[in-house]
Design an enzyme around this catalytic site. Structure first.
Site, PDB file in Angstrom:
ATOM      1  N   GLU A   1       0.892  -1.123   0.078  1.00  0.00           N
ATOM      2  CA  GLU A   1      -0.094   0.007   0.004  1.00  0.00           C
ATOM      3  C   GLU A   1       0.834   1.103   0.037  1.00  0.00           C
ATOM      4  O   GLU A   1       1.964   1.345   0.747  1.00  0.00           O
ATOM      5  CB  GLU A   1      -0.946  -0.117   1.171  1.00  0.00           C
ATOM      6  CG  GLU A   1      -2.066   0.443   1.120  1.00  0.00           C
ATOM      7  CD  GLU A   1      -3.052  -0.616  -0.149  1.00  0.00           C
ATOM      8  OE1 GLU A   1      -2.982   0.081  -1.328  1.00  0.00           O
ATOM      9  OE2 GLU A   1      -3.683  -1.484   0.098  1.00  0.00           O
TER      10      GLU A   1
ATOM     11  N   GLY B   1     -15.807   6.038  -3.897  1.00  0.00           N
ATOM     12  CA  GLY B   1     -15.136   6.479  -2.577  1.00  0.00           C
ATOM     13  C   GLY B   1     -14.955   5.224  -1.645  1.00  0.00           C
ATOM     14  O   GLY B   1     -14.602   5.626  -0.455  1.00  0.00           O
TER      15      GLY B   1
ATOM     16  N   ASP C   1      -4.136   0.742  -9.808  1.00  0.00           N
ATOM     17  CA  ASP C   1      -5.487   0.568  -9.975  1.00  0.00           C
ATOM     18  C   ASP C   1      -5.956   0.247 -11.475  1.00  0.00           C
ATOM     19  O   ASP C   1      -6.549  -0.597 -11.886  1.00  0.00           O
ATOM     20  CB  ASP C   1      -6.304   1.929  -9.596  1.00  0.00           C
ATOM     21  CG  ASP C   1      -6.006   2.059  -8.058  1.00  0.00           C
ATOM     22  OD1 ASP C   1      -5.484   1.354  -7.343  1.00  0.00           O
ATOM     23  OD2 ASP C   1      -6.657   3.139  -7.346  1.00  0.00           O
TER      24      ASP C   1
HETATM   25  C1  GLA Z   1      -4.960   4.914  -4.422  1.00  0.00           C
HETATM   26  C2  GLA Z   1      -4.368   5.281  -5.363  1.00  0.00           C
HETATM   27  C3  GLA Z   1      -3.139   4.176  -5.958  1.00  0.00           C
HETATM   28  C4  GLA Z   1      -2.398   3.738  -4.524  1.00  0.00           C
HETATM   29  C5  GLA Z   1      -3.213   3.410  -3.531  1.00  0.00           C
HETATM   30  C6  GLA Z   1      -2.543   3.109  -2.344  1.00  0.00           C
HETATM   31  O1  GLA Z   1      -5.743   3.915  -4.491  1.00  0.00           O
HETATM   32  O2  GLA Z   1      -5.340   5.508  -6.727  1.00  0.00           O
HETATM   33  O3  GLA Z   1      -2.359   4.193  -7.005  1.00  0.00           O
HETATM   34  O4  GLA Z   1      -1.609   4.567  -4.594  1.00  0.00           O
HETATM   35  O5  GLA Z   1      -4.137   4.772  -3.294  1.00  0.00           O
HETATM   36  O6  GLA Z   1      -1.834   2.139  -2.515  1.00  0.00           O
END
Ligand code: GLA
Length: 380
Positions: free
Chosen positions: A32, A124, A170
């Site tokens: 993360e 969200g 993501d």
């Molecule tokens: C969000 C961002 C991702 C990543 C996460 C944390 O979801 O969109 O790219 O940085 O936070 O891991």
């Protein structure tokens, strides 16, 4: 199901769409806040998807986007090259701009573009709804692009146009996801490896919603950039925070002041945990993998300060009930937690529900998630 997007397109524009595609949301197992620091991530694509139906409008109105979604049912018209609207349509406009730059918009380039969206991914909730949207729209508009190209278009739409300083996780998992597999993705080298994952995983939604473009993510990213600048004095060739050697943590701690020290210790140790976690999954060592999830949560809570009391309540209750592992997933500051349980586990769900009810007076929605496939075109 592509039907709601197709029906909405038909109802709104009176024609059938030219193509339809869908893309999933994701949960991240571990790794993360490592993606924008050049480290590894280990996400799965989930079953909830966003569908986008697209087609050309009337001749003559090139550069116009007409977009509608089942969520607000309001048709919006914008000149996507000139203005970036607020809200979800900005992501669609960003995708159009990127496809235009790649010369991948034909034969829609000299016509208005119509888009109808229907999504099952909650907004969200930390499940990457915006990536599912951008990837689905990119895939529907340019089905011939490779999954990696689609991920790139969607990432730049969000990062360069909408201005969320996200990493590539993501969009990458939404485009490259594979059923019953997690994806170990190295965000600096872009190496990708699918790793079998079919363990029992629960998703607990805190109901606390966040807006990433306004929130802590941009601030954390700036802190990490600051940390790299300072660490370059120690190690001039350092390009990414995640590349700092884990065995040099004492040196890193000496070189940085708070809060940069805590942020950097999280990123470097989370990088090691994600790589080790992927190895453990490959060896089927689920119990040890679960412990890493707890460690990761603790690091997010204490060092990266991206947890929330609701997430901590869920993770502590899971631990007390004997779950294999639990942690926040996604950016944090609300959203959802994942809980890894054995197939026979019957204690964890009631334990989480009870603890949450006691603290917040309501029961959080709990569902099981399965690693699912990435973006694809849908049959009309
Ligand atoms: C969000 C961002 C991702 C990543 C996460 C944390 O979801 O969109 O790219 O940085 O936070 O891991």
């Amino acid at each position: 199901m592509p039907r709601p997007a197709i029906d909405l397109f038909h109802k709104t524009f009176g024609t059938i769409p030219r193509s339809v595609a869908s893309a999933p949301g994701r949960v991240n197992l571990i790794g993360e806040h490592t993606d924008y620091n050049g480290g590894p991530v280990l996400p799965i694509a989930i079953a909830q998807r966003t569908n986008a139906a697209v087609g050309p409008g009337q001749d003559g109105d090139a550069g116009v986007l007409e977009a509608i979604s089942t969520r607000d049912n309001t048709l919006v018209r914008v000149k996507w090259q000139e203005e970036l609207p607020l809200g979800w349509i900005a992501y669609v406009a960003g995708v159009l701009r990127e496809l235009w730059a790649l010369d991948a918009l034909a034969p829609l380039a000299d016509r208005p573009v119509r888009v109808a969206v229907a999504s099952e991914v909650p907004v969200g909730a930390g499940l990457a709804s915006s990536a599912a949207l951008s990837v689905a729209v990119a895939k529907a508009l340019a089905p011939a692009l490779t999954p990696r190209q689609i991920a790139g278009v969607a990432f730049r739409a969000e990062h360069d146009h909408v201005g969320v300083r996200c990493g590539v996780m993501d969009q990458t998992i939404s485009a490259l996801g594979k059923k019953d597999h997690a994806l170990l993705f190295e965000c600096a080298s872009l190496d990708a490896k699918h790793i079998p994952f079919s363990a029992r995983l629960l998703l607990v939604d805190t109901g606390v919603r966040h807006d990433l473009s306004a929130g802590g993510l941009n601030q954390r990213r700036a802190e990490c950039e600051d940390a790299v600048k300072r660490l370059k004095v120690e190690l001039p060739e350092l390009a990414w925070l995640a590349s700092w050697p884990a065995e040099w943590l004492p040196r890193l701690k000496r070189a940085l002041r708070e809060p940069l020290r805590s942020r950097a210790v999280h990123v470097v140790s989370e990088t090691a945990r994600a790589r080790f976690g992927a190895q453990l999954l490959e060896q089927g060592k689920l119990k040890r993998f679960g412990q890493l999830l707890y460690e990761s949560h603790e690091s997010c809570r204490r060092l990266y300060e991206c947890s929330s009391p609701e997430l901590d309540t869920i993770v502590s209750a899971a631990k007390r009930a004997g779950a294999l592992g639990a942690r926040l997933t996604g950016a944090g500051w609300g959203g959802a937690a994942i809980v890894l349980v054995s197939t026979r586990d019957s204690k964890t769900i009631p334990a989480i529900q009870q603890a949450y009810e006691r603290a917040y007076g309501k029961t959080p929605p709990i569902s099981e998630v399965k690693a699912s496939g990435g973006a694809h075109t849908e049959r009309l």
